[in-house]
Design an enzyme around this catalytic site. Structure first.
Site, PDB file in Angstrom:
ATOM      1  N   ASP A   1      -4.014  -5.642  -3.816  1.00 14.49           N
ATOM      2  CA  ASP A   1      -3.480  -4.404  -3.251  1.00 14.49           C
ATOM      3  C   ASP A   1      -4.375  -3.198  -3.576  1.00 14.49           C
ATOM      4  OD1 ASP A   1      -1.129  -3.199  -1.963  1.00 14.49           O
ATOM      5  OD2 ASP A   1      -0.825  -2.191  -3.888  1.00 14.49           O
TER       6      ASP A   1
ATOM      7  N   GLU B   1      -7.914  -5.666  -0.254  1.00 17.08           N
ATOM      8  CA  GLU B   1      -7.292  -4.737   0.687  1.00 17.08           C
ATOM      9  C   GLU B   1      -7.867  -3.351   0.448  1.00 17.08           C
ATOM     10  OE1 GLU B   1      -3.442  -2.258   2.066  1.00 17.08           O
ATOM     11  OE2 GLU B   1      -3.971  -2.552  -0.024  1.00 17.08           O
TER      12      GLU B   1
HETATM   13  C1  NOJ Z   1      -0.511  -1.548   0.148  1.00 19.25           C
HETATM   14  C2  NOJ Z   1       0.674  -2.355   0.529  1.00 19.25           C
HETATM   15  O1  NOJ Z   1       0.338  -3.188   1.599  1.00 19.25           O
HETATM   16  C3  NOJ Z   1       1.788  -1.399   0.853  1.00 19.25           C
HETATM   17  O2  NOJ Z   1       2.886  -2.055   1.436  1.00 19.25           O
HETATM   18  C4  NOJ Z   1       2.171  -0.665  -0.400  1.00 19.25           C
HETATM   19  O3  NOJ Z   1       3.142   0.306  -0.094  1.00 19.25           O
HETATM   20  C5  NOJ Z   1       0.966   0.022  -1.017  1.00 19.25           C
HETATM   21  N1  NOJ Z   1      -0.207  -0.784  -1.031  1.00 19.25           N
HETATM   22  C6  NOJ Z   1       1.253   0.430  -2.435  1.00 19.25           C
HETATM   23  O4  NOJ Z   1       1.240  -0.679  -3.285  1.00 19.25           O
END
Ligand code: NOJ
Length: 533
Positions: free
Chosen positions: A201, A253
Site C-alpha cells: 500500500d 502501489e
Molecule cells: C491505498 C488503498 O488502496 C486505499 O483503499 C487506502 O484508503 C489508502 N491506500 C490508505 O491506506
C-alpha cells in the site's frame, strides 16, 4: 492473472452481511473456473475498520470480522491445491491509531523512543496550537492531529502527529530502523505461513521530506529520488523475499509517473508495480497507446514485467468510466462518475473490448472482483448508507469509493443475491443487482463472465497472449492494432475506439467482444486474430 478479492464484498459465509475468508474458500471453484492464477486479498488484519482494513491494529492477526489465522491457513492450503497463489495486502505507511505502538507512543510522551516510531512534531504558534505545517490529508482536511498528553505529565505543549490519510491512520517513521525490522518480521510471519506475496500500500510514501516545509497547495513532499532512502527499505524487503524458496513476490502501489514507478521494480527491489497510467486512460486509442508504450518502455529499462489493470477498490468501475470515454486525472480518490451521464450499453461494450486488450497485453493482469461481471458503479447510494471515510473527512464534498465496493451478486434472486444470508449487507445491494449475478451470466453465452472465462482459457492456450513481443501495426488513429508474437506464433489484437467499422485483417478469429460476422470490427469492439507467420 491476479484476482483482487475485496474481502468484505466478495462472499459472506457467516451471515453478518460482510464478506469473509470462509466465503472465499467456498468460492474457489468459481475462481478456478474463471481461470485465476493468484488472489490479492484486500487487508483482513485486525483493524477498527476506519478505512476498511487499511488501518491495521495487529499485522499478525486476522480480524474476527473476516475469520481467523486458521481460516487464512485453510485458504492458502485449499488455494494451493488448485494451483492458485495467495497474496495479501501489506500496509506499511501507517498503522491504526489502535495499534499497540501508537497507543504506547501517545502514553509515553514527547522525546520517548515510542514516539520515534511515528512522526510526532511540536506545533507552531505560541502554545504550539497550530499544526507543524500546511500539508493536507489525502482524504481531506489537515494531515496533523494533536494528541492529549498524558495527565499530570509535564508534556505541554501537546504534540501533533502526521497522517497522510485519516487521523486514525498515523504514519510510521521509516527512518527508524526498529520500524524496518518490525515489518521485515511481519513479511516473514506471513511468508512462513505459505503466503505467496503482497501488494504494498502507498509504497512510495514511506519517506517524507524530513523538514516538513510548507508547500503551495498543501501537498506533502514525498522525495522521488531513485537513490533515495525509500529504495533502501525495498532492498531490505527484497532480501527477505529472497530468503524463501519458490516464487514469492510483491506488487508496488504508487500513482507516480512511469519512470518513478519503475525505480521500485529494479532487480534488487520489488517485482511488479500497478500500472496506474493504464487505469487512467479513457476508451480512447491515443490514450491507451501512450499508456502501453510508456509503461513498457519504463519497465524494459529495469527489466521488469508490466501489469495491466483497469479496476480496483479505489476507482470508479470501468464500465461507468468507459461509457463516458473520460480519462481519470491525478487525484488519488476521484470524485464519482455521474449516474446521469451513464450509458450502460456503451459502457458494457467498451468494457468487453477492454477485457480483450487487458488480457492480451504482455505481463501480469489484475482483475477486480465484479469486473468479470461487468458490475457498474452504484452512484445513488443514500447518504446515510455511505461508509467510505472520504465522505466524512472531505466534509461531504466527495462521496468516496463506495460506488465500486458493492457486494458481489452470486444468485439472480433471493436475499442479498446469494452474497449473504443476512437481511442487510454492509453496503446495500440495489434491487436490480441480480441481473449481473454469476448465476445469470453463467449460461448466457454472450455475458461478460463468459467473455472473461473464454479469454482466460485462450490466454493459457496461446503463447503470444499475455507473453508475446508487442509490435504496433499501422491503423487508423482511433484504432489500436497490436501484433503479439511468441515462438513463431502470432495473435493480432484490434480495438476500435472510433465510429467507423474497420475491415478485419486476415487471420482466424479466436475471440471477439462484439459481432464480427460481417468481416468488420464495429465501434467499441475488440478482436483476437490468430495469424500465420
Ligand atoms: C491505498 C488503498 O488502496 C486505499 O483503499 C487506502 O484508503 C489508502 N491506500 C490508505 O491506506
Amino acid at each position: 492473472m491476479f484476482y483482487q478479492v475485496y474481502v468484505r464484498s466478495f462472499r459472506d459465509s457467516n451471515g453478518d452481511g460482510v464478506g469473509d475468508i470462509r466465503g472465499i474458500i467456498e468460492s474457489l471453484d468459481y475462481l478456478q473456473t474463471l481461470g485465476v492464477d493468484a488472489l490479492w486479498l484486500s487487508p483482513c488484519f485486525t483493524s477498527p475498520q476506519v478505512d476498511h482494513g487499511y488501518d491495521v491494529a495487529d499485522y499478525r492477526e486476522i480480524d474476527l470480522l473476516f475469520g481467523t489465522v486458521e481460516d487464512m491457513d485453510a485458504l492458502i492450503s485449499h488455494a494451493h491445491t488448485r494451483n492458485i497463489r495467495v497474496t495479501l495486502d501489506f500496509v506499511p505507511n501507517h498503522t491504526s491509531h489502535q495499534h499497540r505502538w501508537f497507543q504506547a507512543a501517545v502514553a509515553a510522551g514527547r522525546g520517548s523512543a515510542e514516539r520515534e516510531r511515528y512522526l510526532f512534531r511540536d506545533g507552531r504558534g505560541e502554545q504550539g496550537e497550530l499544526p507543524p505545517n500546511n500539508w493536507m490529508s489525502v482524504f481531506g482536511g489537515p494531515s496533523w492531529t494533536r494528541v492529549s498528553e498524558p495527565e499530570g505529565s509535564p508534556q505541554s505543549p501537546a504534540q501533533w502527529y502526521y497522517h497522510l490519510f485519516a487521523a486514525e491512520q498515523p504514519d510510521l517513521n521509516w527512518r527508524n530502523p526498529e520500524v524496518v525490522t518490525e515489518f521485515e518480521d511481519v513479511i516473514r510471519f506471513w511468508l512462513d505461513r505459505g503466503v505467496d506475496g503482497f501488494r504494498i500500500d502507498v509504497s512510495d510514501a514511506l519517506i517524507k521530506d524530513a523538514d516538513f516545509p510548507d508547500t503551495d497547495g498543501g501537498w506533502p513532499i514525498i522525495p522521488k529520488d531513485p537513490d533515495g532512502e525509500v529504495h533502501d527499505i525495498y532492498r531490505r524487503f527484497r532480501r527477505v523475499f529472497d530468503e524463501y524458496i519458490g516464487d514469492r513476490m510483491a506488487v508496488i502501489e504508487t500513482g507516480a509517473d512511469d519512470a518513478t514507478v519503475a525505480g521500485f521494480i529494479r532487480p534488487d527491489e520489488m517485482h511488479l508495480a500497478f500500472n496506474f497510467r493504464f487505469v487512467k486512460a479513457g476508451f480512447v486509442a491515443e490514450q491507451l497507446r501512450d499508456a502501453i508504450d510508456s509503461s513498457l518502455a519504463a519497465n524494459a529499462r529495469v527489466g521488469a514485467p508490466t501489469t495491466w489493470v483497469t479496476d480496483n477498490h479505489d476507482t470508479p468501475r470501468s464500465v461507468g468510466r468507459y461509457s463516458q470515454g473520460t480519462q481519470l486525472h491525478g487525484s488519488y480518490v476521484p470524485a464519482t462518475t455521474s449516474q446521469i451521464d451513464f450509458d450502460e450499453a456503451r459502457g458494457q461494450q467498451r468494457a468487453r473490448a477492454m477485457a480483450l486488450l487487458l488480457l492480451a497485453l504482455p505481463g501480469a493482469v489484475y482483475v477486480y472482483n465484479g469486473q468479470e461481471l461487468g458490475l457498474p458503479n452504484v452512484d445513488d447510494l443514500p447518504e446515510s448508507a455511505l461508509q467510505d471515510p472520504v465522505w466524512e473527512k472531505s466534509g461531504h464534498t466527495n462521496r468516496g469509493r463506495d460506488n465500486c465496493r458493492i457486494p458481489m451478486p452470486w444468485h439472480a434472486e433471493g436475499p442479498c443475491f446469494g452474497f449473504s444470508s443476512a437481511p442487510h449487507t454492509w453496503l446495500p445491494m440495489p434491487d436490480y443487482w441480480g441481473r449481473y449475478s454469476v448465476a445469470s451470466q453463467t449460461d448466457a453465452t454472450d455475458s461478460m463472465l463468459q467473455l472473461y472465462r473464454q479469454a482466460l482459457k485462450l490466454r493459457r492456450a496461446h503463447a503470444p497472449l499475455g507473453r508475446g513481443q508487442l509490435t504496433w501495426i499501422e491503423s487508423p488513429a482511433d484504432v489500436l492494432h497490436i501484433r503479439l508474437t511468441h515462438d513463431g506464433q502470432s495473435v493480432d489484437v484490434l480495438v476500435n475506439t472510433g465510429k467507423a467499422d474497420v475491415p478485419l485483417p486476415s487471420g482466424t478469429v479466436l475471440l471477439a467482444s462484439g459481432d464480427v460476422s460481417d468481416g468488420v470490427l464495429p465501434e467499441d469492439a475488440a478482436v483476437w486474430l490468430e495469424g500465420q507467420m
